[in-house]
Design a protein around this motif. Structure first.
Motif: not given
Length: 371
Positions: A207-226
């Protein structure tokens, strides 16, 4: 099914009068890129996978060296409920770098309006909306091979079309430009695109560099592994493991705050991590679980492990000076969410994401700030 290498040139062509300049690497850079692409092509026939991996895996080998790539037009496609998240996301803790975020309620955006301002007037005069998107994220923004040919498709692409339809009266009045993760903010700041719709998480730093709309989707960081990997999630099992992430991504910030002794491997485009994982060059990937679910659907030899360790919201990114465009996009999103199970948002979710990310029953509720 073994991956067959294909050329991805159709994703890199100019369309009409699009005069965007591509970033051209020097001779050494071109040679290195060609060598890397050749290595991936030689190895591709040995890799497992299905769906869109074959085309997109080769595409990302070349897009990694390019700062901004114009795309052709995609072929035309003929009250607020509570947010219900999948059970795996419901208990996601705060991000480990949350204490460094000092802004209040980053998901709160400008109130919606359909009044034209300078930015809207410029877009209407140009007759085109220039959208920064991905062409390698399965189900979000990707090259979909159909009987009629290749076209851009995905949840993010449908949202771009809705914005173009509202502003210009034509959902196909769009110039799509493929941009790597690290170029999303510079592309907006330099005026190369009007909007970025590319699974971009809203946070205080951005937000220091760009503007955003309201949120359109919720996600989360997770690990992908073999499958069968000793990695069990975002935890000490990452120690001494080579973990891949995209430059400028939320995963990069997470690992800088808490690496668990992992060895970082940075790429320009998030899908490049899947190629490296298939080649055995990395041991795991950290990315949004919404993206990772699509990758796991493409390659059944990998899986999400552990639980999401952040709670994040995607927004449409725009230039900080384009307040009229921010308000207009928020107006589009108001209509996009309206209608409950019959809303355009829900129809897009069922079409693109439900097969790989089931359990979502409603979009995030919008938040607004004063002014």
């Amino acid at each position: 099914m073994r991956i067959r290498a294909r050329r991805a040139a159709e994703g890199h062509e100019n369309h009409g009068n699009d005069e965007a300049r591509e970033s051209r690497p020097g001779r050494a850079g071109r040679a290195a890129t060609a060598g890397a692409a050749s290595g991936i092509r030689r190895a591709a026939s040995r890799l497992r996978g299905w769906g869109g991996v074959s085309a997109m895996a080769v595409a990302c080998a070349t897009t990694a060296a390019v700062a901004l790539l114009p795309l052709a037009h995609a072929t035309p496609d003929t009250g607020r409920p509570a947010v219900h998240r999948p059970a795996s996301m419901a208990a996601a803790p705060a991000a480990p770098w949350a204490l460094t975020d000092t802004c209040q309620d980053p998901e709160a955006s400008l109130r919606p309006s359909d009044v034209d301002g300078a930015t809207i007037a410029r877009i209407k005069a140009a007759g085109k909306l220039v959208a920064g998107v991905d062409q390698n994220s399965f189900r979000w923004g990707y090259r979909n091979q159909t009987a009629e040919g290749s076209r851009l498709d995905g949840f993010d692409i449908d949202l771009v079309k809705a914005i173009a339809k509202d502003i210009l009266g034509d959902e196909n009045a769009v110039i799509y430009r493929a941009i790597p993760t690290s170029q999303r903010i510079p592309a907006l700041q330099e005026g190369r695109v009007d909007i970025v719709v590319r699974t971009m998480t809203i946070n205080c730093k951005r937000l220091e560099d760009v503007a955003f709309s309201t949120a359109y989707f919720e996600a989360g960081q997770q690990v992908l592994a073999p499958k069968g990997s000793p990695i069990t999630g975002y935890d000490p099992s990452l120690k001494d493991r080579r973990i891949c992430f995209a430059a400028g991504s939320t995963a990069e910030a997470a690992l800088k705050a808490q690496s668990y002794g992992s060895v970082p491997v940075t790429v320009a485009n998030q899908l490049d991590c899947l190629v490296r994982l298939q080649l055995g060059e990395v041991d795991g990937i950290i990315t949004d679980n919404a993206l990772a679910a699509g990758q796991a659907a493409q390659d059944p030899s990998v899986q999400l492990v552990g639980s999401p360790f952040t709670r994040e919201f995607y927004g449409v990114a725009m230039n900080k000076d384009a307040s009229d465009l921010v308000r207009r996009v928020n107006k589009v999103l108001e209509n996009y969410r309206a209608g409950g199970g019959d809303s355009p948002w829900m129809k897009a979710y069922l079409k693109h994401l439900q097969p790989v990310l089931p359990g979502v029953t409603a979009p995030p509720a919008p938040k607004y700030r004063d002014g």
